[in-house]
Design a protein around this motif. Structure first.
Motif, PDB file in Angstrom:
ATOM      1  N   GLU A   1       0.831  -1.203   0.000  1.00  0.00           N
ATOM      2  CA  GLU A   1       0.000   0.000   0.000  1.00  0.00           C
ATOM      3  C   GLU A   1       0.867   1.256   0.000  1.00  0.00           C
ATOM      4  OE1 GLU A   1      -2.645  -0.244   3.293  1.00  0.00           O
ATOM      5  OE2 GLU A   1      -4.137  -1.410   2.196  1.00  0.00           O
ATOM      6  N   GLY A   2       1.938   1.216   0.791  1.00  0.00           N
ATOM      7  CA  GLY A   2       2.822   2.371   0.839  1.00  0.00           C
ATOM      8  C   GLY A   2       3.506   2.615  -0.500  1.00  0.00           C
ATOM      9  N   SER A   3       3.973   1.544  -1.132  1.00  0.00           N
ATOM     10  CA  SER A   3       4.613   1.672  -2.437  1.00  0.00           C
ATOM     11  C   SER A   3       3.628   2.204  -3.472  1.00  0.00           C
ATOM     12  CB  SER A   3       5.159   0.311  -2.882  1.00  0.00           C
ATOM     13  OG  SER A   3       5.769   0.398  -4.152  1.00  0.00           O
ATOM     14  N   ALA A   4       2.374   1.742  -3.404  1.00  0.00           N
ATOM     15  CA  ALA A   4       1.348   2.218  -4.338  1.00  0.00           C
ATOM     16  C   ALA A   4       1.081   3.708  -4.138  1.00  0.00           C
ATOM     17  CB  ALA A   4       0.061   1.418  -4.150  1.00  0.00           C
TER      18      ALA A   4
ATOM     19  N   GLU B   1       3.539   9.879 -10.027  1.00  0.00           N
ATOM     20  CA  GLU B   1       2.887  10.082 -11.320  1.00  0.00           C
ATOM     21  C   GLU B   1       2.244  11.460 -11.394  1.00  0.00           C
ATOM     22  OE1 GLU B   1       0.134   6.910 -11.755  1.00  0.00           O
ATOM     23  OE2 GLU B   1       1.654   5.407 -12.298  1.00  0.00           O
ATOM     24  N   ARG B   2       1.616  11.868 -10.308  1.00  0.00           N
ATOM     25  CA  ARG B   2       0.862  13.125 -10.330  1.00  0.00           C
ATOM     26  C   ARG B   2       1.762  14.345 -10.383  1.00  0.00           C
ATOM     27  NH1 ARG B   2      -4.243  11.804  -6.208  1.00  0.00           N
ATOM     28  NH2 ARG B   2      -5.274  10.335  -7.634  1.00  0.00           N
ATOM     29  N   VAL B   3       2.988  14.232  -9.904  1.00  0.00           N
ATOM     30  CA  VAL B   3       3.905  15.375  -9.968  1.00  0.00           C
ATOM     31  C   VAL B   3       5.022  15.135 -10.981  1.00  0.00           C
ATOM     32  CG1 VAL B   3       3.401  16.190  -7.647  1.00  0.00           C
ATOM     33  CG2 VAL B   3       5.228  14.515  -7.972  1.00  0.00           C
ATOM     34  N   GLU B   4       4.887  14.071 -11.778  1.00  0.00           N
ATOM     35  CA  GLU B   4       5.800  13.758 -12.872  1.00  0.00           C
ATOM     36  C   GLU B   4       7.250  13.621 -12.393  1.00  0.00           C
ATOM     37  OE1 GLU B   4       5.027  16.840 -15.763  1.00  0.00           O
ATOM     38  OE2 GLU B   4       3.276  15.783 -16.538  1.00  0.00           O
ATOM     39  N   VAL B   5       7.409  12.875 -11.326  1.00  0.00           N
ATOM     40  CA  VAL B   5       8.736  12.534 -10.810  1.00  0.00           C
ATOM     41  C   VAL B   5       9.004  11.062 -11.097  1.00  0.00           C
ATOM     42  CG1 VAL B   5      10.090  12.183  -8.702  1.00  0.00           C
ATOM     43  CG2 VAL B   5       8.809  14.299  -9.016  1.00  0.00           C
ATOM     44  N   PRO B   6      10.105  10.713 -11.748  1.00  0.00           N
ATOM     45  CA  PRO B   6      10.403   9.294 -11.983  1.00  0.00           C
ATOM     46  C   PRO B   6      10.689   8.579 -10.671  1.00  0.00           C
ATOM     47  CG  PRO B   6      12.277  10.668 -12.594  1.00  0.00           C
ATOM     48  CD  PRO B   6      11.149  11.608 -12.277  1.00  0.00           C
TER      49      PRO B   6
ATOM     50  N   ASN C   1       1.798  17.993   0.859  1.00  0.00           N
ATOM     51  CA  ASN C   1       0.612  18.681   0.382  1.00  0.00           C
ATOM     52  C   ASN C   1      -0.526  17.730   0.017  1.00  0.00           C
ATOM     53  OD1 ASN C   1       1.856  21.152   0.708  1.00  0.00           O
ATOM     54  ND2 ASN C   1       2.508  21.315  -1.432  1.00  0.00           N
ATOM     55  N   ARG C   2      -0.342  16.453   0.264  1.00  0.00           N
ATOM     56  CA  ARG C   2      -1.386  15.439   0.056  1.00  0.00           C
ATOM     57  C   ARG C   2      -1.896  15.443  -1.387  1.00  0.00           C
ATOM     58  NH1 ARG C   2      -3.481  13.792   5.391  1.00  0.00           N
ATOM     59  NH2 ARG C   2      -2.279  14.966   6.953  1.00  0.00           N
ATOM     60  N   VAL C   3      -0.934  15.540  -2.314  1.00  0.00           N
ATOM     61  CA  VAL C   3      -1.297  15.457  -3.718  1.00  0.00           C
ATOM     62  C   VAL C   3      -1.927  14.092  -4.025  1.00  0.00           C
ATOM     63  CG1 VAL C   3      -0.357  15.461  -6.070  1.00  0.00           C
ATOM     64  CG2 VAL C   3       0.415  17.148  -4.401  1.00  0.00           C
ATOM     65  N   ALA C   4      -1.499  13.062  -3.256  1.00  0.00           N
ATOM     66  CA  ALA C   4      -2.125  11.733  -3.359  1.00  0.00           C
ATOM     67  C   ALA C   4      -2.302  11.182  -1.964  1.00  0.00           C
ATOM     68  CB  ALA C   4      -1.254  10.803  -4.174  1.00  0.00           C
TER      69      ALA C   4
END
Length: 429
Positions: free
Chosen positions: A349-352, A359-364, A426-429
């Motif tokens: 769950e943590g990895s997900a 993905e949401r902030v476009e960081v590899p 900032n709880r983007v996800a």
């Protein structure tokens, strides 16, 4: 360079010991308007205001009060202030073969070979009686080369390039002065420290040094390396890079959110201390923030922590030391660290969560799993999770030469990590 990377280079030069790391973090927090607290009893926290508390001058917890109820959960980042080093023994001076030398202890799992033939300085904390008869502790940093550990010439060890072992008791004693010294005297260790205290803290007056916690460090400054400026080379990247990244993310985070950064000492020696991750510092802060045991339990049940500590990048000369499907590369983004035997705390769950966030902030994002036929290191992650019950995820920047006197990371990864940590707060996800 980015603002984050530029300040990191300055920070690495300031943070020459765990004590100086906390001092450098504290300076930046104060400049950003955070309030230092002696204790957390009966404090009413103002929404949007930042606070911090330190312990032993070498561990720190900083947090920002959000606008809602903190029992809804905190986003937390954890790192550690200590790095492997050579620490000075209580009775250090030795006089041998025309030189003054210092007796040293190896702190943590230091890679010893790179300590030879480096310009070394000395930093840490000194405790003394001042002119008023008070027991005082202050930080000192010589900030210049005062010691060196010369290699044995290859003419006297013809097998040096094939098989040279290092005895930590006898082989790594640094030279600190001639015998006698340049003025014809013998070195007085207590007076040397007293003089440095007087230089850095002149208001204390004459002092009588009673004890010290000092370690050697490499004088070479942190720098950007590579024809394309691709790499960051420095001492103590493990784990000051993560401390700085966590701090910058906290300062950049949305003031409406509850967010917390903890940087513990003593991770490199197991975290079992009053100010290590296995100590009470973090849980005491969380209890003080919430006010009741029940609220503290609810907070911990609903919180998430990122344990941020450097990860092993694939070494181009030794690529077989990694699992072929889990080999992080420099400048390819932060690394999620996974170990099913709980050497890392990351769950599925943590990895997900991190994958979605990245993905949401476009960081590899990369993943590391140690080879099945090799042992795995650990972090404050499993310890913090066990002590608090907080869901914890281990990640970090890929690094080469970990635990060497000079380590190497990707310059681009500094900003990748910073963006990911800020998005987490900032709880983007």
């Amino acid at each position: 360079m980015s603002k984050r990377l530029d300040d990191l280079l300055v920070f690495l030069g300031e943070a020459t010991s765990p004590f100086h790391a906390v001092a450098a973090l504290t300076k930046r927090l104060k400049n950003a308007g955070f309030m230092g607290l002696e204790h957390l009893d009966d404090i009413s926290f103002e929404a949007g205001q930042g606070y911090f508390v330190t312990a032993n001058d070498s561990s720190i917890v900083a947090f920002r009060a959000g606008s809602g109820r903190c029992e809804e959960g905190l986003r937390m980042i954890g790192a550690h202030t200590d790095s492997p080093n050579l620490s000075i023994k209580p009775n250090p001076l030795k006089k041998r073969s025309g030189a003054h030398q210092l007796a040293v202890d190896v702190y943590g799992g230091a890679l010893l070979n790179p300590w030879f033939d480096r310009d070394l300085s000395l930093a840490g904390r000194v405790s003394f009686e001042n002119s008023k008869g008070e027991l005082i502790s202050r930080l000192i940093d010589f900030q210049r080369p005062i010691a060196i550990i010369p290699s044995l010439a290859i003419h006297l060890d013809r097998e040096a390039n094939k098989n040279r072992s290092i005895n930590p008791q006898t082989d790594i004693l640094p030279l600190i002065a001639g015998l006698p010294t340049a003025d014809g005297s013998s070195l007085d260790w207590a007076q040397l420290l007293a003089d440095q205290v007087a230089l850095e803290h002149p208001n204390e007056g004459p002092v009588r040094v009673l004890d010290f916690e000092l370690s050697l460090y490499d004088c070479q400054s942190a720098g950007i390396v590579g024809i394309d400026n691709a790499f960051l080379a420095s001492a103590r990247l493990d784990n000051l890079l993560s401390c700085h990244a966590g701090l910058m993310a906290l300062l950049d985070a949305d003031a409406e959110q509850w967010s917390l950064l903890v940087c513990n000492d003593h991770e490199e020696v197991g975290s079992t201390s009053a100010v290590g991750a296995q100590g009470p510092m973090l849980t005491d802060v969380l209890a003080s923030i919430t006010g009741t045991a029940a609220a503290s339990r609810r907070l911990r049940e609903r919180s998430t922590m990122l344990s941020v500590d450097n990860a092993h990048a694939v070494h181009p000369n030794f690529s077989d030391r990694h699992d072929e499907a889990h080999g992080p590369l420099l400048n390819h983004g932060p690394v999620v660290k996974i170990n099913r035997n709980q050497r890392y705390a990351t769950s599925g769950e943590g990895s997900a969560l991190l994958r979605l966030l990245a993905e949401r902030v476009e960081v590899p994002l990369q993943h590391f799993v140690v080879r099945s036929d090799m042992g795995c290191g650990s972090t404050i992650g499993p310890i913090t999770a066990a002590e608090t019950g907080i869901m914890t995820i281990d990640l970090g920047v890929p690094t080469l030469a970990m635990h060497s006197i000079r380590e190497l990371a990707g310059a681009a990864d500094v900003d990748f990590l910073g963006a990911l940590l800020t998005a987490f707060y900032n709880r983007v996800a």
